[in-house]
Design a protein around this motif. Structure first.
Motif, PDB file in Angstrom:
ATOM      1  N   VAL A  44       0.839  -1.197   0.000  1.00 33.20           N
ATOM      2  CA  VAL A  44       0.000   0.000   0.000  1.00 33.20           C
ATOM      3  C   VAL A  44       0.874   1.247   0.000  1.00 33.20           C
ATOM      4  O   VAL A  44       2.042   1.200   0.410  1.00 33.20           O
ATOM      5  CB  VAL A  44      -0.953   0.038   1.224  1.00 33.20           C
ATOM      6  CG1 VAL A  44      -1.891  -1.159   1.228  1.00 33.20           C
ATOM      7  CG2 VAL A  44      -0.182   0.112   2.536  1.00 33.20           C
ATOM      8  N   ILE A  45       0.295   2.328  -0.447  1.00 33.09           N
ATOM      9  CA  ILE A  45       0.954   3.626  -0.350  1.00 33.09           C
ATOM     10  C   ILE A  45       0.117   4.476   0.592  1.00 33.09           C
ATOM     11  O   ILE A  45      -1.099   4.626   0.411  1.00 33.09           O
ATOM     12  CB  ILE A  45       1.095   4.291  -1.731  1.00 33.09           C
ATOM     13  CG1 ILE A  45       2.013   3.449  -2.618  1.00 33.09           C
ATOM     14  CG2 ILE A  45       1.619   5.722  -1.587  1.00 33.09           C
ATOM     15  CD1 ILE A  45       2.160   3.945  -4.033  1.00 33.09           C
ATOM     16  N   VAL A  46       0.773   4.993   1.625  1.00 33.26           N
ATOM     17  CA  VAL A  46       0.147   5.877   2.606  1.00 33.26           C
ATOM     18  C   VAL A  46       1.036   7.102   2.728  1.00 33.26           C
ATOM     19  O   VAL A  46       2.239   6.974   2.985  1.00 33.26           O
ATOM     20  CB  VAL A  46      -0.011   5.181   3.986  1.00 33.26           C
ATOM     21  CG1 VAL A  46      -0.575   6.140   5.021  1.00 33.26           C
ATOM     22  CG2 VAL A  46      -0.874   3.928   3.867  1.00 33.26           C
ATOM     23  N   ASN A  47       0.456   8.265   2.517  1.00 32.97           N
ATOM     24  CA  ASN A  47       1.194   9.529   2.613  1.00 32.97           C
ATOM     25  C   ASN A  47       2.466   9.519   1.765  1.00 32.97           C
ATOM     26  O   ASN A  47       3.515   9.997   2.188  1.00 32.97           O
ATOM     27  CB  ASN A  47       1.536   9.858   4.068  1.00 32.97           C
ATOM     28  CG  ASN A  47       0.296  10.071   4.903  1.00 32.97           C
ATOM     29  OD1 ASN A  47      -0.695  10.613   4.437  1.00 32.97           O
ATOM     30  ND2 ASN A  47       0.335   9.615   6.147  1.00 32.97           N
ATOM     31  N   GLY A  48       2.390   8.913   0.584  1.00 29.34           N
ATOM     32  CA  GLY A  48       3.516   8.907  -0.342  1.00 29.34           C
ATOM     33  C   GLY A  48       4.589   7.879  -0.053  1.00 29.34           C
ATOM     34  O   GLY A  48       5.586   7.798  -0.758  1.00 29.34           O
ATOM     35  N   ASN A  49       4.403   7.065   0.979  1.00 24.90           N
ATOM     36  CA  ASN A  49       5.376   6.028   1.329  1.00 24.90           C
ATOM     37  C   ASN A  49       4.771   4.646   1.076  1.00 24.90           C
ATOM     38  O   ASN A  49       3.567   4.456   1.223  1.00 24.90           O
ATOM     39  CB  ASN A  49       5.791   6.149   2.799  1.00 24.90           C
ATOM     40  CG  ASN A  49       6.489   7.456   3.073  1.00 24.90           C
ATOM     41  OD1 ASN A  49       7.530   7.736   2.498  1.00 24.90           O
ATOM     42  ND2 ASN A  49       5.906   8.278   3.932  1.00 24.90           N
ATOM     43  N   MET A  50       5.646   3.680   0.728  1.00 25.78           N
ATOM     44  CA  MET A  50       5.194   2.334   0.420  1.00 25.78           C
ATOM     45  C   MET A  50       5.378   1.430   1.637  1.00 25.78           C
ATOM     46  O   MET A  50       6.415   1.468   2.303  1.00 25.78           O
ATOM     47  CB  MET A  50       5.990   1.783  -0.771  1.00 25.78           C
ATOM     48  CG  MET A  50       5.427   0.508  -1.346  1.00 25.78           C
ATOM     49  SD  MET A  50       6.346  -0.070  -2.802  1.00 25.78           S
ATOM     50  CE  MET A  50       5.820   1.118  -4.020  1.00 25.78           C
ATOM     51  N   PHE A  51       4.346   0.596   1.896  1.00 28.68           N
ATOM     52  CA  PHE A  51       4.348  -0.306   3.044  1.00 28.68           C
ATOM     53  C   PHE A  51       3.825  -1.675   2.628  1.00 28.68           C
ATOM     54  O   PHE A  51       3.040  -1.784   1.686  1.00 28.68           O
ATOM     55  CB  PHE A  51       3.433   0.225   4.156  1.00 28.68           C
ATOM     56  CG  PHE A  51       3.796   1.583   4.653  1.00 28.68           C
ATOM     57  CD1 PHE A  51       4.702   1.740   5.689  1.00 28.68           C
ATOM     58  CD2 PHE A  51       3.233   2.715   4.086  1.00 28.68           C
ATOM     59  CE1 PHE A  51       5.036   3.003   6.152  1.00 28.68           C
ATOM     60  CE2 PHE A  51       3.557   3.983   4.541  1.00 28.68           C
ATOM     61  CZ  PHE A  51       4.467   4.134   5.576  1.00 28.68           C
TER      62      PHE A  51
END
Length: 182
Positions: A44-51
């Motif tokens: 997923v991408i949250v606030n421009g970061n990948m997790f």
């Protein structure tokens, strides 16, 4: 699954930062874009970061978990278990590039040893595309967890090895095509 619509996290959820593997907690109410759902985990991408979010936490994304098939109770042969082991390894994905880690030839060996009646140990030797990959321990844990979920597997040891060094020539044509290397 590639979802064009963002989802709102329904609860706090542990995730791993891609590509460094650091564990963090994503907060309930944050917006997430699911970029892939392969091998039972989600990128997923949250606030421009990948997790990476584990499949066991799919409910935080509003996704119903898949039920694990019930045990048949029938004895499992070593030949059948070895086949299932390799099939299971093919369900492990690199969360960053969405390629099965068995396809780019990151799996060097998968050996079974009997521990007792209907019980086996699995020894896996695998490598990474780069020695400094922060996702290495997470990929190794994913391999271990998936193999431990097989009926008849009681113990799994995953060893990260660097010899022979991985290179792109070890990849299947399908993996090269998928990554745009052909």
């Amino acid at each position: 699954m590639n979802n064009d619509e963002p989802v709102i996290l329904t609860r706090d959820v542990e995730a791993a930062v891609i590509p460094i593997g650091e564990r963090v907690t994503l907060q309930k109410g944050e917006q997430a874009q699911i970029t892939q759902s392969l091998g039972g985990s989600y990128t997923v991408i949250v606030n421009g970061n990948m997790f990476r979010i584990e499949g066991k936490d799919a409910d935080a994304l509003g996704i119903e978990q898949q039920a694990k098939p019930a045990s048949t109770g029938a004895p499992v042969t070593q030949e059948h278990l070895e086949k299932e082991g390799w099939n299971t390894l093919r369900s492990c994905y690199d969360p960053e590039i969405a390629v099965k880690i068995a396809k780019p030839a990151l799996m060097y060996a998968c050996h079974l040893a009997p521990l007792g009646p209907g019980s086996h140990r699995v020894d896996v030797k695998m490598t990474l595309t780069a020695p400094g990959c922060g996702m290495g321990p997470m990929l190794a844990q994913d391999v271990q967890n998936k193999l431990l979920s097989l009926e008849g597997v009681e113990d799994v040891a995953v060893e990260l090895v660097w010899d022979p060094p991985w290179n792109q020539h070890m990849m299947t044509e399908a993996a090269k095509l998928q990554l745009g290397l052909m």
